[in-house]
Design a protein around this motif. Structure first.
Motif, PDB file in Angstrom:
ATOM      1  N   GLY A 214      39.035  40.954  42.205  1.00  0.00           N
ATOM      2  CA  GLY A 214      39.106  40.624  40.785  1.00  0.00           C
ATOM      3  C   GLY A 214      40.496  40.782  40.203  1.00  0.00           C
TER       4      GLY A 214
ATOM      5  N   LYS B 110      44.638  39.520  39.744  1.00  0.00           N
ATOM      6  CA  LYS B 110      45.398  38.276  39.695  1.00  0.00           C
ATOM      7  C   LYS B 110      46.270  38.145  40.939  1.00  0.00           C
ATOM      8  CE  LYS B 110      45.408  37.578  34.785  1.00  0.00           C
ATOM      9  NZ  LYS B 110      46.064  36.923  33.679  1.00  0.00           N
TER      10      LYS B 110
ATOM     11  N   CYS C 159      38.099  29.856  46.808  1.00  0.00           N
ATOM     12  CA  CYS C 159      37.544  31.120  46.295  1.00  0.00           C
ATOM     13  C   CYS C 159      36.748  30.921  45.002  1.00  0.00           C
ATOM     14  CB  CYS C 159      38.668  32.132  46.053  1.00  0.00           C
ATOM     15  SG  CYS C 159      39.508  32.632  47.570  1.00  0.00           S
TER      16      CYS C 159
ATOM     17  N   LEU D  50      41.945  38.217  44.883  1.00  0.00           N
ATOM     18  CA  LEU D  50      40.849  37.521  44.179  1.00  0.00           C
ATOM     19  C   LEU D  50      39.515  38.206  44.448  1.00  0.00           C
ATOM     20  CD1 LEU D  50      41.985  33.810  44.754  1.00  0.00           C
ATOM     21  CD2 LEU D  50      42.074  35.098  42.599  1.00  0.00           C
TER      22      LEU D  50
ATOM     23  N   LYS E 264      37.904  30.135  41.981  1.00  0.00           N
ATOM     24  CA  LYS E 264      38.593  30.767  40.828  1.00  0.00           C
ATOM     25  C   LYS E 264      39.518  29.757  40.156  1.00  0.00           C
ATOM     26  CE  LYS E 264      37.137  34.941  42.035  1.00  0.00           C
ATOM     27  NZ  LYS E 264      36.075  35.647  41.354  1.00  0.00           N
ATOM     28  N   GLY E 265      40.004  30.110  38.958  1.00  0.00           N
ATOM     29  CA  GLY E 265      40.863  29.200  38.193  1.00  0.00           C
ATOM     30  C   GLY E 265      42.272  29.754  38.021  1.00  0.00           C
ATOM     31  N   TRP E 266      43.115  28.955  37.350  1.00  0.00           N
ATOM     32  CA  TRP E 266      44.518  29.334  37.183  1.00  0.00           C
ATOM     33  C   TRP E 266      44.705  30.553  36.285  1.00  0.00           C
ATOM     34  CZ3 TRP E 266      48.808  27.983  39.830  1.00  0.00           C
ATOM     35  CH2 TRP E 266      48.653  26.959  40.763  1.00  0.00           C
ATOM     36  N   ASP E 267      43.650  30.946  35.551  1.00  0.00           N
ATOM     37  CA  ASP E 267      43.758  32.175  34.749  1.00  0.00           C
ATOM     38  C   ASP E 267      43.951  33.397  35.644  1.00  0.00           C
ATOM     39  OD1 ASP E 267      41.076  31.457  35.557  1.00  0.00           O
ATOM     40  OD2 ASP E 267      40.410  33.288  34.540  1.00  0.00           O
ATOM     41  N   MET E 268      43.682  33.243  36.961  1.00  0.00           N
ATOM     42  CA  MET E 268      43.860  34.365  37.891  1.00  0.00           C
ATOM     43  C   MET E 268      45.264  34.393  38.504  1.00  0.00           C
ATOM     44  SD  MET E 268      41.227  36.126  37.653  1.00  0.00           S
ATOM     45  CE  MET E 268      41.357  37.306  39.006  1.00  0.00           C
TER      46      MET E 268
ATOM     47  N   LEU F 100      42.557  28.887  45.304  1.00  0.00           N
ATOM     48  CA  LEU F 100      41.692  29.069  44.128  1.00  0.00           C
ATOM     49  C   LEU F 100      40.408  28.259  44.305  1.00  0.00           C
ATOM     50  CD1 LEU F 100      44.362  28.829  41.263  1.00  0.00           C
ATOM     51  CD2 LEU F 100      43.111  30.892  41.961  1.00  0.00           C
TER      52      LEU F 100
END
Ligand code: NAD
Length: 311
Positions: free
Chosen positions: A191, A193, A250, A188, A252-256, A247
């Motif tokens: 950048g 996944k 950090c 993450l 971040k979202g599930w798109d990662m 997530l």
């Protein structure tokens, strides 16, 4: 002040253990495989010997004179054991036997063999106690089970004062970034996944490495020869739940998240009953939420450390 030999002390948990016994006189013996890293011991008082626990001649020189030997040295990553098991059998079985022999020859007063809940296989409901049958399902777990059995045999046959600890999934700073928590955090941070195995329903019981080491120290003090002691985690989570928490921390979202083919033979759930060790006074101290936040912070603050790791 005790003289303590820590084998595998340049790895993740071993280096936490060395930090936790700084009042003692510590020697670290480590082969420095890809997972061993002298940076893990920077600023930590110890004497370092580079070497292999399969090398009996070296152990004959290094082991004598120590009051306590704690064996963390192992090949430790399940996925690597699926790709090739030979090194796992060599270090985790033959290495453990060689170390037990050296400790027997040296008359070492106390030995602790550090092991894992994975030796029991997988459990859908309930928890294993220390007399559950060993039913390992991965080459890593089978090799650890072999090491545990040889340690026990040295206790029963020869009277070596060796106790065995079995612990759940550890997290914390300085874990090689092939394991799920540092892998996800460092991906993450770059950048990239994160790869989630299968349906994400595999359940693990998480413990901070410092709590694990506290359990090992207690077993070193009061553990009986040939006995096994569980050190359970503080947070039982499916990989989906763990991913959600990482997530969140950090931002971040599930798109990662990228769903990937499940690990072969992937154990569904591990769960240890550690009432035996708790009856001796053991308590885990690190709350998972805080421990996870601090761990993520450590990886974000120590990019040089993990950038230097291969992969
Ligand atoms: P790690 O892979 O981070 O460290 C292993 C260390 O052992 C490395 O420093 C490596 O260089 C060294 N080593 C490997 N082969 C060696 C050999 N032949 N001779 C000398 N040194 C050698 O592993 P870790 O996660 O710190 O695990 C330490 C121990 O704890 C292992 O025995 C493992 O089975 C056990 N354990 C780990 C976990 C976990 O979640 N990581 C859980 C329960 C038990």
């Amino acid at each position: 002040m005790k003289k303590i030999l820590v084998t595998g002390g340049a790895g993740f948990i071993g280096s936490h253990f060395v930090r936790s016994v700084q009042a003692d006189d510590v020697t670290v013996l480590d082969k420095l495989t890809y997972a061993g890293n002298l940076a893990n011991l920077e600023g930590v008082r110890h004497t370092f010997v580079r070497g292999d626990i399969c090398d009996l001649d070296l152990l004959k020189e290094v082991v004598p004179g120590h009051d306590l030997v704690v064996n963390f040295a192992a090949e430790s990553h399940v996925d690597r054991s699926i790709d090739g098991a030979a090194e796992f059998v060599r270090t985790n079985v033959l290495g453990t036997q060689t170390l037990m022999q050296a400790c027997l020859d040296a008359g070492t007063p106390k030995v602790v063999q550090v092991s894992t809940d994975e030796v029991y296989g997988s459990i859908d409901i309930g928890s294993w106690n220390e007399s559950a049958p060993l039913q390992p399902r991965s080459p890593y777990a089978a090799a650890k089970a072999g090491g545990d059995l040889i340690a026990r045999a040295y206790a029963v046959t020869h009277g070596l004062n060796v106790s065995i600890t079995r612990c759940g999934n550890n997290y914390g700073p300085r874990q090689y970034p092939e394991k799920v928590i540092p892998l996800f955090v460092t991906n993450l941070a770059r950048g990239r996944k994160v790869p989630l195995y299968g349906d994400g329903g595999n359940v693990r019981d998480w413990i901070h490495a410092e709590d694990h080491c506290a359990g090992i120290r207690l077993v070193a003090d009061v553990g009986e020869p040939g006995e096994v002691y569980h050190i359970a985690g503080t947070a039982e989570l499916s990989n989906l739940e763990l991913t959600q928490r990482l997530l969140d921390v950090c931002g971040k979202g599930w798109d990662m998240v990228e769903h990937v083919t499940d690990r072969k033979g992937h154990d569904r759930r591990y769960s240890l009953d550690d009432s035996k060790l708790r009856a001796l006074g053991y308590r885990a101290e690190v709350p998972f939420e805080q421990g996870l936040k601090d761990t993520v912070r450590w990886y974000l603050d120590n990019r040089d450390w993990w950038s230097a790791c291969a992969g």
